[in-house]
Design a protein around this motif. Structure first.
Motif, PDB file in Angstrom:
ATOM      1  N   THR A  19     -57.153   6.005   4.135  1.00 41.15           N
ATOM      2  CA  THR A  19     -56.624   5.050   5.098  1.00 41.15           C
ATOM      3  C   THR A  19     -56.198   3.762   4.404  1.00 41.15           C
ATOM      4  O   THR A  19     -55.120   3.210   4.692  1.00 41.15           O
ATOM      5  N   ALA A  20     -57.017   3.281   3.480  1.00 43.24           N
ATOM      6  CA  ALA A  20     -56.691   2.046   2.761  1.00 43.24           C
ATOM      7  C   ALA A  20     -55.431   2.218   1.913  1.00 43.24           C
ATOM      8  O   ALA A  20     -54.571   1.327   1.869  1.00 43.24           O
ATOM      9  N   VAL A  21     -55.291   3.353   1.245  1.00 36.93           N
ATOM     10  CA  VAL A  21     -54.092   3.608   0.434  1.00 36.93           C
ATOM     11  C   VAL A  21     -52.857   3.690   1.327  1.00 36.93           C
ATOM     12  O   VAL A  21     -51.797   3.166   0.976  1.00 36.93           O
ATOM     13  N   VAL A  26     -47.804   0.856   3.005  1.00 38.93           N
ATOM     14  CA  VAL A  26     -46.945   0.248   4.021  1.00 38.93           C
ATOM     15  C   VAL A  26     -46.674  -1.218   3.678  1.00 38.93           C
ATOM     16  O   VAL A  26     -45.535  -1.692   3.767  1.00 38.93           O
ATOM     17  N   VAL A  27     -47.701  -1.929   3.251  1.00 39.95           N
ATOM     18  CA  VAL A  27     -47.521  -3.341   2.876  1.00 39.95           C
ATOM     19  C   VAL A  27     -46.607  -3.465   1.658  1.00 39.95           C
ATOM     20  O   VAL A  27     -45.736  -4.343   1.613  1.00 39.95           O
ATOM     21  N   LEU A  28     -46.769  -2.588   0.676  1.00 37.70           N
ATOM     22  CA  LEU A  28     -45.908  -2.641  -0.511  1.00 37.70           C
ATOM     23  C   LEU A  28     -44.449  -2.354  -0.170  1.00 37.70           C
ATOM     24  O   LEU A  28     -43.542  -2.988  -0.719  1.00 37.70           O
ATOM     25  N   VAL A  29     -44.213  -1.432   0.744  1.00 36.97           N
ATOM     26  CA  VAL A  29     -42.838  -1.149   1.174  1.00 36.97           C
ATOM     27  C   VAL A  29     -42.266  -2.361   1.910  1.00 36.97           C
ATOM     28  O   VAL A  29     -41.104  -2.719   1.722  1.00 36.97           O
ATOM     29  N   TRP A  30     -43.080  -3.025   2.718  1.00 40.40           N
ATOM     30  CA  TRP A  30     -42.633  -4.233   3.415  1.00 40.40           C
ATOM     31  C   TRP A  30     -42.280  -5.336   2.412  1.00 40.40           C
ATOM     32  O   TRP A  30     -41.256  -6.006   2.549  1.00 40.40           O
ATOM     33  N   ILE A  31     -43.115  -5.518   1.382  1.00 42.69           N
ATOM     34  CA  ILE A  31     -42.831  -6.520   0.351  1.00 42.69           C
ATOM     35  C   ILE A  31     -41.541  -6.168  -0.379  1.00 42.69           C
ATOM     36  O   ILE A  31     -40.696  -7.040  -0.621  1.00 42.69           O
ATOM     37  N   ALA A  32     -41.376  -4.910  -0.720  1.00 38.95           N
ATOM     38  CA  ALA A  32     -40.139  -4.483  -1.395  1.00 38.95           C
ATOM     39  C   ALA A  32     -38.926  -4.779  -0.522  1.00 38.95           C
ATOM     40  O   ALA A  32     -37.898  -5.254  -1.010  1.00 38.95           O
ATOM     41  N   GLY A  33     -39.045  -4.529   0.766  1.00 44.11           N
ATOM     42  CA  GLY A  33     -37.941  -4.817   1.688  1.00 44.11           C
ATOM     43  C   GLY A  33     -37.629  -6.292   1.771  1.00 44.11           C
ATOM     44  O   GLY A  33     -36.461  -6.696   1.836  1.00 44.11           O
ATOM     45  N   SER A  34     -38.666  -7.129   1.735  1.00 46.57           N
ATOM     46  CA  SER A  34     -38.426  -8.566   1.794  1.00 46.57           C
ATOM     47  C   SER A  34     -37.814  -9.095   0.498  1.00 46.57           C
ATOM     48  O   SER A  34     -37.224 -10.174   0.485  1.00 46.57           O
ATOM     49  N   LEU A  35     -37.928  -8.331  -0.576  1.00 50.10           N
ATOM     50  CA  LEU A  35     -37.310  -8.697  -1.854  1.00 50.10           C
ATOM     51  C   LEU A  35     -35.912  -8.111  -2.006  1.00 50.10           C
ATOM     52  O   LEU A  35     -35.292  -8.251  -3.054  1.00 50.10           O
ATOM     53  N   GLY A  36     -35.450  -7.429  -0.976  1.00 48.47           N
ATOM     54  CA  GLY A  36     -34.091  -6.903  -0.995  1.00 48.47           C
ATOM     55  C   GLY A  36     -33.969  -5.441  -1.390  1.00 48.47           C
ATOM     56  O   GLY A  36     -32.863  -4.916  -1.461  1.00 48.47           O
ATOM     57  N   VAL A  37     -35.080  -4.789  -1.662  1.00 47.68           N
ATOM     58  CA  VAL A  37     -35.049  -3.370  -2.011  1.00 47.68           C
ATOM     59  C   VAL A  37     -34.961  -2.568  -0.712  1.00 47.68           C
ATOM     60  O   VAL A  37     -35.796  -2.726   0.182  1.00 47.68           O
ATOM     61  N   VAL A  47     -43.752   8.620   1.111  1.00 45.89           N
ATOM     62  CA  VAL A  47     -44.555   8.034   0.026  1.00 45.89           C
ATOM     63  C   VAL A  47     -45.956   7.705   0.534  1.00 45.89           C
ATOM     64  O   VAL A  47     -46.952   7.952  -0.152  1.00 45.89           O
ATOM     65  N   THR A  48     -46.049   7.176   1.745  1.00 46.28           N
ATOM     66  CA  THR A  48     -47.354   6.856   2.324  1.00 46.28           C
ATOM     67  C   THR A  48     -48.212   8.101   2.464  1.00 46.28           C
ATOM     68  O   THR A  48     -49.381   8.110   2.067  1.00 46.28           O
ATOM     69  N   VAL A  49     -47.641   9.160   2.995  1.00 47.14           N
ATOM     70  CA  VAL A  49     -48.401  10.403   3.186  1.00 47.14           C
ATOM     71  C   VAL A  49     -48.801  11.009   1.843  1.00 47.14           C
ATOM     72  O   VAL A  49     -49.946  11.440   1.665  1.00 47.14           O
ATOM     73  N   ILE A  50     -47.888  11.026   0.894  1.00 48.30           N
ATOM     74  CA  ILE A  50     -48.179  11.616  -0.415  1.00 48.30           C
ATOM     75  C   ILE A  50     -49.296  10.856  -1.123  1.00 48.30           C
ATOM     76  O   ILE A  50     -50.256  11.457  -1.626  1.00 48.30           O
TER      77      ILE A  50
END
Length: 64
Positions: A19-21, A26-37, A47-50
């Motif tokens: 659950t923590a992973v 999800v948070v890392l994907v959000w950060i990447a999105g806020s950086l323009g990725v 990626v989350t499920v894997i």
């Protein structure tokens, strides 16, 4: 061999780590999105499920 969970309302270690992973991904994907990725939603979900599955597989089964 695992020991019985003395409090069945608490998650096991495998469940907690998975659950923590998943949440961290999800948070890392959000950060990447806020950086323009640009990360498509289906890729972020996959990626989350894997990563959560790998974490759950690798963590030994013990109670929290």
């Amino acid at each position: 061999m695992t020991t019985p969970n003395p409090n069945p309302n608490l998650p096991t270690r495998k469940v907690g780590v998975s659950t923590a992973v998943g949440a961290l991904t999800v948070v890392l994907v959000w950060i990447a999105g806020s950086l323009g990725v640009v990360v498509p939603e289906v890729v972020a979900s996959a990626v989350t499920v894997i990563l959560a599955s790998i974490a759950g597989y690798m963590v030994p089964e013990r109670d929290l």
